[in-house]
Scaffold this active site. Structure first.
Site, PDB file in Angstrom:
ATOM      1  N   LYS A 169     -20.627  36.043  11.320  1.00  0.00           N
ATOM      2  CA  LYS A 169     -21.491  34.935  10.915  1.00  0.00           C
ATOM      3  C   LYS A 169     -20.988  33.751  11.986  1.00  0.00           C
ATOM      4  CE  LYS A 169     -23.183  36.693   7.224  1.00  0.00           C
ATOM      5  NZ  LYS A 169     -24.670  37.268   7.196  1.00  0.00           N
ATOM      6  N   HIS A 300     -31.930  44.990   7.008  1.00  0.00           N
ATOM      7  CA  HIS A 300     -30.814  44.184   6.220  1.00  0.00           C
ATOM      8  C   HIS A 300     -30.670  44.849   5.054  1.00  0.00           C
ATOM      9  CE1 HIS A 300     -29.776  40.863   3.228  1.00  0.00           C
ATOM     10  NE2 HIS A 300     -29.004  40.658   4.220  1.00  0.00           N
TER      11      HIS A 300
HETATM   12 MG    MG Z   1     -28.425  38.270   8.164  1.00  0.00          MG
END
Ligand code: MG
Length: 365
Positions: A169, A300
């Site tokens: 991230k 995802h």
């Molecule tokens: Mg994502």
């Protein structure tokens, strides 16, 4: 086969730790879904996933509005049922969000029931495109709330287990901190590992243009959700400017929106999620659309990979699957990953069955 009983449920499952991206933090997931009982004794199960907020509304939508629509119908009429749900009374207030996620749960349960009735795993029912195993990459090592030393240690464990692709991230308040974290990770994992970055929507175009470009020196596999998911124009500008492919789709609800992204050349990897896009029926449509554009689909996985393993296995233009380990103690047959490769199940259905005791333990409604 006829649906004789509809049981909408909501589970809260602890993750055992807190995980964060640039706009979320959670230590639980909510699994809102439905069990469809049939006159043939087959039970189809489907669910969608939340950060343990709003799943109550999804359960309510299924229970109050979708259950009466599916009662008495034959799961093999799945596309007709999808259409009936889409054009039901909730069309006025929905079409994206809670209603689409509720539809996803119902649609997955219908496909699960069909595959069980046919005695085959869903991927074979849909038409196999892969030979028994699929490649995965691992998202679990790179949460935004972890100090970089923790990330390095976790990534090492992941690589030791045989994965060759990882995601981390970004989206810290100061992008210089992201740059430094990515630099340390790339240095630690070496040049032969795929490294993907996920912004989770929080950059604006200016930030993405500057920092997306600077981060390219670390050989980034893709830049995920750099901007707001409805801002196709800015994604198009960014996609033209960066060599790094732009990936998105986990917050897109309709095949029409994916069509617009593809037509505008604003996306280069499609991450359509079956739990958000209205189920398997719509997912297959999006994947086929992407195939016509020669754009890969790497979904995802808000479903712990359970349904998606079947979908990737049945899609020629889907080279890889995301792995985020959760729900291992909750599902009857969690994904079987060894050396970074997922081995496809042969059990009939869509792999959505819960362990009965865990289902009761975590059920909140
Ligand atoms: Mg994502």
């Amino acid at each position: 086969m006829k649906i004789t009983k509809v049981d909408a449920f909501d589970l809260h499952v602890p993750l055992g730790r807190a995980i964060a991206d640039s706009f979320n933090v959670t230590d639980h997931v909510g699994l809102a879904g439905v069990r469809l009982f049939t006159d043939e004794g087959i039970v189809g199960t489907g669910f969608t996933t939340t950060l343990a907020s709003g799943d109550d509304l999804i359960r309510e939508a299924i229970d109050r509005y979708y259950a009466p629509v599916v009662m008495g119908q034959d799961p093999f009429q799945v596309k007709k049922i999808w259409h009936d749900l889409y054009w039901s009374k909730l069309h006025w207030v929905g079409r994206q969000g809670i209603t689409t996620m509720a539809m996803a749960a119902v649609d997955i349960a219908l496909w699960d029931a069909m595959a069980k009735a046919l005695g085959k795993p869903l991927w074979r029912v849909l038409g196999g495109a892969k030979d028994k195993k699929i490649k995965t990459y691992n998202t679990d090592g790179g949460w935004l709330n972890k100090p970089v030393d923790d990330i390095l240690e976790h990534m090492k464990r992941i690589l030791d287990q045989g994965w060759t692709g990882v995601k981390m991230k970004v989206g810290k308040p100061n992008p210089r901190e992201d740059y430094e974290r990515v630099r340390r990770v790339r240095q630690a994992i070496g040049d032969n590992i795929d490294l993907m970055l996920d912004v989770n929507q929080t950059w604006d175009l200016n930030t993405a243009m500057v920092w997306g470009k600077r981060l390219e020196e670390f050989d980034i596999g893709w830049l995920e959700e750099p901007l707001h998911p409805e801002d196709i124009r800015s994604h198009r500008i960014l996609a033209r400017e960066l060599n790094t492919p732009i990936a998105l789709g986990e917050h897109i609800y309709t095949c029409q929106a994916f069509r617009d992204y593809l037509q505008e050349e604003a996306v280069e990897i499609i991450q359509v999620d079956v739990t958000r896009v209205g189920g398997i029926t719509e997912w297959m449509q999006v994947a086929a659309l992407a195939g016509c554009f020669n754009v890969p689909v790497i979904p995802h996985t808000a479903d712990a990979g359970l349904v998606h393993q079947h979908l990737v296995a049945a899609t020629l233009n889907s080279p890889m699957l995301e792995h985020v380990p959760f729900g291992k103690d909750v599902f009857k047959e969690p994904v079987d990953i060894r050396e970074g490769y997922l081995h496809l199940p042969e059990t009939p259905g869509a792999s959505t069955d819960f362990i009965p005791e865990m289902f009761e333990k975590y059920r909140v409604a």
